[in-house]
Design a protein around this motif. Structure first.
Motif, PDB file in Angstrom:
ATOM      1  N   ASP A  44       1.040  -1.490   0.370  1.00  8.19           N
ATOM      2  CA  ASP A  44      -0.061  -0.201  -0.008  1.00  8.19           C
ATOM      3  C   ASP A  44       0.627   1.447  -0.242  1.00  8.19           C
ATOM      4  O   ASP A  44       1.062   2.143   0.244  1.00  8.19           O
ATOM      5  CB  ASP A  44      -0.634  -0.036   1.390  1.00  8.19           C
ATOM      6  CG  ASP A  44      -1.802  -0.716   1.397  1.00  8.19           C
ATOM      7  OD1 ASP A  44      -2.253  -1.328   0.123  1.00  8.19           O
ATOM      8  OD2 ASP A  44      -2.142  -1.594   2.626  1.00  8.19           O
ATOM      9  N   PRO A  45       1.642   1.382  -1.260  1.00  6.53           N
ATOM     10  CA  PRO A  45       2.624   2.837  -0.801  1.00  6.53           C
ATOM     11  C   PRO A  45       2.143   3.823  -1.062  1.00  6.53           C
ATOM     12  O   PRO A  45       0.642   3.434  -2.329  1.00  6.53           O
ATOM     13  CB  PRO A  45       3.032   2.389  -1.887  1.00  6.53           C
ATOM     14  CG  PRO A  45       3.261   1.770  -3.026  1.00  6.53           C
ATOM     15  CD  PRO A  45       2.193   0.623  -2.010  1.00  6.53           C
ATOM     16  N   VAL A  46       2.218   4.939  -0.153  1.00 14.88           N
ATOM     17  CA  VAL A  46       2.031   6.362  -1.048  1.00 14.88           C
ATOM     18  C   VAL A  46       2.529   6.969  -1.855  1.00 14.88           C
ATOM     19  O   VAL A  46       3.659   7.097  -1.450  1.00 14.88           O
ATOM     20  CB  VAL A  46       1.933   6.526   0.695  1.00 14.88           C
ATOM     21  CG1 VAL A  46       1.303   8.339   0.246  1.00 14.88           C
ATOM     22  CG2 VAL A  46       0.624   6.595   1.801  1.00 14.88           C
ATOM     23  N   ARG A  47       2.180   7.684  -2.514  1.00 15.21           N
ATOM     24  CA  ARG A  47       3.187   8.708  -3.441  1.00 15.21           C
ATOM     25  C   ARG A  47       3.128   9.880  -3.388  1.00 15.21           C
ATOM     26  O   ARG A  47       1.723  10.591  -3.538  1.00 15.21           O
ATOM     27  CB  ARG A  47       2.440   8.013  -5.117  1.00 15.21           C
ATOM     28  CG  ARG A  47       3.573   8.930  -6.423  1.00 15.21           C
ATOM     29  CD  ARG A  47       2.689   8.531  -7.381  1.00 15.21           C
ATOM     30  NE  ARG A  47       3.339   8.985  -8.397  1.00 15.21           N
ATOM     31  CZ  ARG A  47       3.439   8.717  -9.790  1.00 15.21           C
ATOM     32  NH1 ARG A  47       2.798   7.952 -10.387  1.00 15.21           N
ATOM     33  NH2 ARG A  47       3.518   9.710 -10.986  1.00 15.21           N
ATOM     34  N   ILE A  48       3.782  10.896  -3.720  1.00 14.27           N
ATOM     35  CA  ILE A  48       3.762  11.789  -3.196  1.00 14.27           C
ATOM     36  C   ILE A  48       4.462  12.789  -4.387  1.00 14.27           C
ATOM     37  O   ILE A  48       6.037  12.357  -4.091  1.00 14.27           O
ATOM     38  CB  ILE A  48       4.839  12.217  -1.191  1.00 14.27           C
ATOM     39  CG1 ILE A  48       3.865  11.839  -0.110  1.00 14.27           C
ATOM     40  CG2 ILE A  48       5.180  13.685  -1.375  1.00 14.27           C
ATOM     41  CD1 ILE A  48       4.992  12.046   0.727  1.00 14.27           C
ATOM     42  N   GLU A  49       4.228  13.579  -4.907  1.00 15.10           N
ATOM     43  CA  GLU A  49       4.573  13.924  -6.098  1.00 15.10           C
ATOM     44  C   GLU A  49       4.577  15.014  -5.482  1.00 15.10           C
ATOM     45  O   GLU A  49       4.144  16.237  -4.999  1.00 15.10           O
ATOM     46  CB  GLU A  49       3.863  14.000  -7.314  1.00 15.10           C
ATOM     47  CG  GLU A  49       3.960  13.447  -8.713  1.00 15.10           C
ATOM     48  CD  GLU A  49       3.404  12.946  -9.321  1.00 15.10           C
ATOM     49  OE1 GLU A  49       3.395  11.708 -10.296  1.00 15.10           O
ATOM     50  OE2 GLU A  49       1.930  13.945  -9.610  1.00 15.10           O
ATOM     51  N   ILE A  50       5.847  16.249  -5.969  1.00 12.82           N
ATOM     52  CA  ILE A  50       6.453  17.589  -6.453  1.00 12.82           C
ATOM     53  C   ILE A  50       6.232  18.202  -6.957  1.00 12.82           C
ATOM     54  O   ILE A  50       5.008  18.861  -6.747  1.00 12.82           O
ATOM     55  CB  ILE A  50       8.064  17.983  -5.765  1.00 12.82           C
ATOM     56  CG1 ILE A  50       8.230  16.441  -4.440  1.00 12.82           C
ATOM     57  CG2 ILE A  50       8.721  19.676  -5.333  1.00 12.82           C
ATOM     58  CD1 ILE A  50       7.973  17.468  -3.210  1.00 12.82           C
ATOM     59  N   THR A  51       5.770  18.022  -7.759  1.00 15.01           N
ATOM     60  CA  THR A  51       5.591  18.031  -9.793  1.00 15.01           C
ATOM     61  C   THR A  51       5.258  17.041 -10.656  1.00 15.01           C
ATOM     62  O   THR A  51       5.203  16.605 -10.178  1.00 15.01           O
ATOM     63  CB  THR A  51       6.073  19.307 -10.318  1.00 15.01           C
ATOM     64  OG1 THR A  51       7.647  18.106 -10.903  1.00 15.01           O
ATOM     65  CG2 THR A  51       7.345  20.427  -9.261  1.00 15.01           C
ATOM     66  N   ARG A  52       4.095  17.885 -11.397  1.00 14.41           N
ATOM     67  CA  ARG A  52       3.180  16.498 -12.080  1.00 14.41           C
ATOM     68  C   ARG A  52       4.711  16.012 -12.674  1.00 14.41           C
ATOM     69  O   ARG A  52       5.797  16.637 -13.464  1.00 14.41           O
ATOM     70  CB  ARG A  52       2.869  16.890 -13.474  1.00 14.41           C
ATOM     71  CG  ARG A  52       3.462  18.207 -14.166  1.00 14.41           C
ATOM     72  CD  ARG A  52       2.212  18.881 -15.169  1.00 14.41           C
ATOM     73  NE  ARG A  52       2.918  20.053 -16.182  1.00 14.41           N
ATOM     74  CZ  ARG A  52       3.725  19.330 -16.955  1.00 14.41           C
ATOM     75  NH1 ARG A  52       4.275  18.334 -16.840  1.00 14.41           N
ATOM     76  NH2 ARG A  52       4.052  20.453 -17.611  1.00 14.41           N
ATOM     77  N   PRO A  53       4.356  14.291 -13.816  1.00 15.98           N
ATOM     78  CA  PRO A  53       5.432  14.119 -14.254  1.00 15.98           C
ATOM     79  C   PRO A  53       5.838  14.859 -15.317  1.00 15.98           C
ATOM     80  O   PRO A  53       4.853  15.864 -16.060  1.00 15.98           O
ATOM     81  CB  PRO A  53       4.543  12.963 -14.708  1.00 15.98           C
ATOM     82  CG  PRO A  53       3.442  12.888 -13.697  1.00 15.98           C
ATOM     83  CD  PRO A  53       3.176  14.125 -12.931  1.00 15.98           C
ATOM     84  N   GLY A  54       6.961  14.951 -15.467  1.00 15.43           N
ATOM     85  CA  GLY A  54       7.874  15.667 -17.182  1.00 15.43           C
ATOM     86  C   GLY A  54       8.279  17.125 -16.819  1.00 15.43           C
ATOM     87  O   GLY A  54       8.266  18.020 -17.806  1.00 15.43           O
ATOM     88  N   THR A  55       8.095  17.079 -15.533  1.00 16.45           N
ATOM     89  CA  THR A  55       8.236  19.008 -15.145  1.00 16.45           C
ATOM     90  C   THR A  55       9.788  18.702 -15.550  1.00 16.45           C
ATOM     91  O   THR A  55      10.475  18.429 -14.109  1.00 16.45           O
ATOM     92  CB  THR A  55       7.819  19.244 -13.633  1.00 16.45           C
ATOM     93  OG1 THR A  55       5.824  18.975 -13.901  1.00 16.45           O
ATOM     94  CG2 THR A  55       8.230  20.536 -13.511  1.00 16.45           C
TER      95      THR A  55
END
Length: 227
Positions: A44-55
């Motif tokens: 059950d990993p939690v995903r944390i994104e600083i910016t959208r993919p491809g930034t």
């Protein structure tokens, strides 16, 4: 680093350690293969994104010069004569291509070294040490140097060849513009690389301005990508 052959080692380590562990995975990009890996190693990993993919990094000015493939090395030498090119990584797509660029620059009087998978560990370490110390100002590399290498005050990244995988472009240009500093990423693009360029611009969700350099006007232009 997983793309460069370490994935098997990571899986072996994961099998040996306590399953009730805490695991964190950091990546500048998150392609589907990495998401699948995370799911296989984590519960059950939690995903944390600083910016959208491809930034891409906002501190990096991206430039695109289109020209004939046969004139790339001559154009590279002409660019590197500029005083603003203080410390530069030049990326080639293949090991053979990196060696060819290194020899060309050496003949043109530029102090440089090449690093890639065929170089010994000692040779790669010496090249990086000399580059960081300022003994040489140009490092020619394959994508082995696009990840995990932190060079302070790197003024420019130059792509002599576009990478086959669009995400690798973001890793490459991310070598400059670090720690709050500004940097410049220049891509030398020939008409036969239009599909690679299109994939990169689609990932970035932006068009790179096409420019030409005096003395290197190509017969064939690089058309705009339809995002």
């Amino acid at each position: 680093m997983l793309d460069m052959g370490f994935i098997k080692d990571v899986r072996k380590i994961a099998q040996k350690v306590n399953p009730a562990r805490r695991t964190a995975l950091f990546s500048a990009t998150m392609p589907e293969e990495i998401e699948e890996l995370a799911s296989s190693l984590m519960k059950d990993p939690v995903r944390i994104e600083i910016t959208r993919p491809g930034t891409s990094v906002t501190t990096v000015e991206q430039q695109l010069i289109y020209l004939a493939r046969g004139e790339k090395r001559a154009c590279l030498s002409a660019l590197l004569k500029g005083a603003e090119f203080e410390r530069v990584i030049v990326f080639a797509r293949t090991k053979h291509g990196a060696d060819a660029v290194q020899r060309h620059l050496e003949r043109d009087g530029f102090s440089n070294a090449a690093i890639h998978g065929n170089k010994s560990q000692n040779a790669r370490q010496k090249a990086l040490k000399d580059f960081k110390a300022g003994a040489i100002k140009i490092l020619v590399a394959t994508d082995i140097a696009s990840r995990g290498i932190d060079i302070s005050e790197l003024s420019h990244v130059i792509n002599v060849d576009l990478p086959k995988v669009a995400e690798d472009y973001i890793h490459r240009i991310g070598r400059t513009g670090r720690a709050g500093l500004e940097g410049v990423a220049i891509s030398l693009v020939s008409a036969d690389e239009v599909n690679l360029l299109s994939a990169i611009e689609t990932l970035l969700r932006q068009l790179l301005v096409r420019e030409v350099v005096e003395g290197f006007i190509p017969k064939h232009s690089v058309p705009l990508t339809r995002l």
